[in-house]
Design an enzyme around this catalytic site. Structure first.
Site, mmCIF file in Angstrom:
data_model
loop_
_atom_site.group_PDB
_atom_site.id
_atom_site.type_symbol
_atom_site.label_atom_id
_atom_site.label_comp_id
_atom_site.label_asym_id
_atom_site.label_seq_id
_atom_site.Cartn_x
_atom_site.Cartn_y
_atom_site.Cartn_z
ATOM 1 N N PRO A 1 19.337 26.587 -10.226
ATOM 2 C CA PRO A 1 19.545 27.731 -11.125
ATOM 3 C C PRO A 1 20.533 28.743 -10.533
ATOM 4 O O PRO A 1 20.427 29.095 -9.359
ATOM 5 C CB PRO A 1 18.147 28.343 -11.248
ATOM 6 C CG PRO A 1 17.197 27.262 -10.821
ATOM 7 C CD PRO A 1 17.948 26.437 -9.823
ATOM 8 N N GLU A 2 21.499 29.157 -11.338
ATOM 9 C CA GLU A 2 22.501 30.135 -10.917
ATOM 10 C C GLU A 2 22.334 31.390 -11.778
ATOM 11 O O GLU A 2 21.366 31.499 -12.516
ATOM 12 C CB GLU A 2 23.906 29.537 -11.066
ATOM 13 C CG GLU A 2 24.076 28.208 -10.332
ATOM 14 C CD GLU A 2 25.457 27.594 -10.514
ATOM 15 O OE1 GLU A 2 26.428 28.329 -10.757
ATOM 16 O OE2 GLU A 2 25.554 26.352 -10.428
ATOM 17 N N HIS B 1 2.941 19.595 -9.563
ATOM 18 C CA HIS B 1 3.824 20.467 -8.778
ATOM 19 C C HIS B 1 3.691 21.947 -9.154
ATOM 20 O O HIS B 1 4.632 22.700 -8.986
ATOM 21 C CB HIS B 1 5.293 20.042 -8.884
ATOM 22 C CG HIS B 1 5.523 18.592 -8.606
ATOM 23 N ND1 HIS B 1 5.362 18.044 -7.358
ATOM 24 C CD2 HIS B 1 5.869 17.570 -9.428
ATOM 25 C CE1 HIS B 1 5.616 16.754 -7.408
ATOM 26 N NE2 HIS B 1 5.920 16.425 -8.654
ATOM 27 N N ARG C 1 10.621 19.902 -5.923
ATOM 28 C CA ARG C 1 11.282 19.667 -4.633
ATOM 29 C C ARG C 1 10.952 20.726 -3.583
ATOM 30 O O ARG C 1 11.264 20.551 -2.419
ATOM 31 C CB ARG C 1 12.793 19.533 -4.847
ATOM 32 C CG ARG C 1 13.092 18.292 -5.697
ATOM 33 C CD ARG C 1 14.558 18.004 -5.784
ATOM 34 N NE ARG C 1 15.121 17.652 -4.494
ATOM 35 C CZ ARG C 1 16.410 17.428 -4.287
ATOM 36 N NH1 ARG C 1 17.257 17.531 -5.284
ATOM 37 N NH2 ARG C 1 16.858 17.117 -3.091
#
Ligand SMILES: [Zn+2]
Length: 279
Positions: free
Chosen positions: A2-3, A96, A116
């Site tokens: 994500p940016e 997760h 991750r």
């Protein structure tokens, strides 16, 4: 990862869903995601009210106040695959999910999910959060820069444009997708050296970066490989407008030349060899 457009979309979603709400029970499944004391996090969150949600670079800042305690800010970096979701508490937990926060009155839950686990959190005094790492090292916000600010910042730099755009100390919030897209929109090669650019090219890069980031924000960001989603769990739409990112071998939408892939600054880089010649 994500940016700026994705993190800003999440910040807006959290602001709408959470500001004014009081935190109740906090269930922490992965204390190792915290860079500050997990016991303090669990002790301090319940009873606090969400006073605001901000973004700085790729960081989310959730301001938490209390009538009789120091104001604290919960800093969140989504890493590669982090998701902050606001869901009805009855929705079954997805795999997760590393954190659940309940609110008063009960009903919706804030959940942090991150397959991750490159994301991380910290809990810091609000008065200190921008004066300490990681925020203290960040460069200016691209959407708050004037052309003169951008020329001043980039005019001081030496080195390849892609590496400079990725450097969070130079400009905050731009990552691999939007660096590639902005360089294409500006007609500049990712390895073009900043110190060899003429003012007209810096202006073109400034305008391209503004245009690309604003269009991505309007499309609620880019979703690739089921990574980023909004707080409601919806993917963004900007990936459909990508000109070069993820389009290796496909014809350039401008000139028809095959988009090339290379590695610049250790990052996967996409560009059109014809539209983005070195100056
Ligand atoms: Zn082209």
């Amino acid at each position: 990862m994500p940016e700026l457009p994705e993190v800003e979309t999440v910040a807006r979603g959290l602001r709408q869903a959470l500001v004014g709400r009081t935190l109740a029970a906090v269930t922490l499944h992965r204390p190792d995601l915290l860079r500050t004391d997990p016991a303090l996090f669990l002790a301090e969150l319940p009873g606090r009210t969400v006073a605001g949600v901000r973004r700085r670079g790729k960081y989310l800042l959730i301001d938490l106040t209390s009538p009789d305690r120091e104001a604290l800010t919960w800093l969140v970096h989504l890493g590669m695959t982090g998701q902050l979701l606001v869901l009805p508490a009855a929705v079954p937990l997805q795999s997760h999910t590393h954190l659940q926060v309940d609110f008063v009155p009960a009903g919706r839950q804030l959940r942090y999910r991150d397959p991750r686990r490159f994301g991380f959190w910290a809990l810091l005094p609000t008065a200190q959060v921008e004066k300490e790492p990681p925020l203290v090292h960040l460069g200016p916000e691209p959407l708050e820069m004037s052309l003169a600010d951008f020329q001043a910042v980039m005019g001081r730099q030496r080195g390849g444009l892609k590496a400079l755009l990725l450097n969070q100390r130079v400009i905050a919030g731009v990552g691999n997708i939007y660096a590639d897209e902005a360089l294409f929109a500006a007609g500049l090669h990712p390895r073009q050296r900043a110190e060899e650019l003429r003012p007209v090219h810096l202006r073109r890069l400034y305008e391209a970066l503004q245009r690309v980031l604003r269009a991505a924000l309007a499309a609620q960001g880019s979703s690739i490989d089921a990574g980023y989603v909004s707080v409601e769990g919806r993917p963004g739409n900007y990936q459909d407008q990508h000109q070069v990112y993820g389009r290796t071998g496909h014809p350039c939408r401008h000139c028809g030349t095959a988009i090339q892939h290379t590695v610049v600054a250790s990052r996967s880089t996409h560009f059109c060899p014809r539209c983005q010649r070195r100056k």
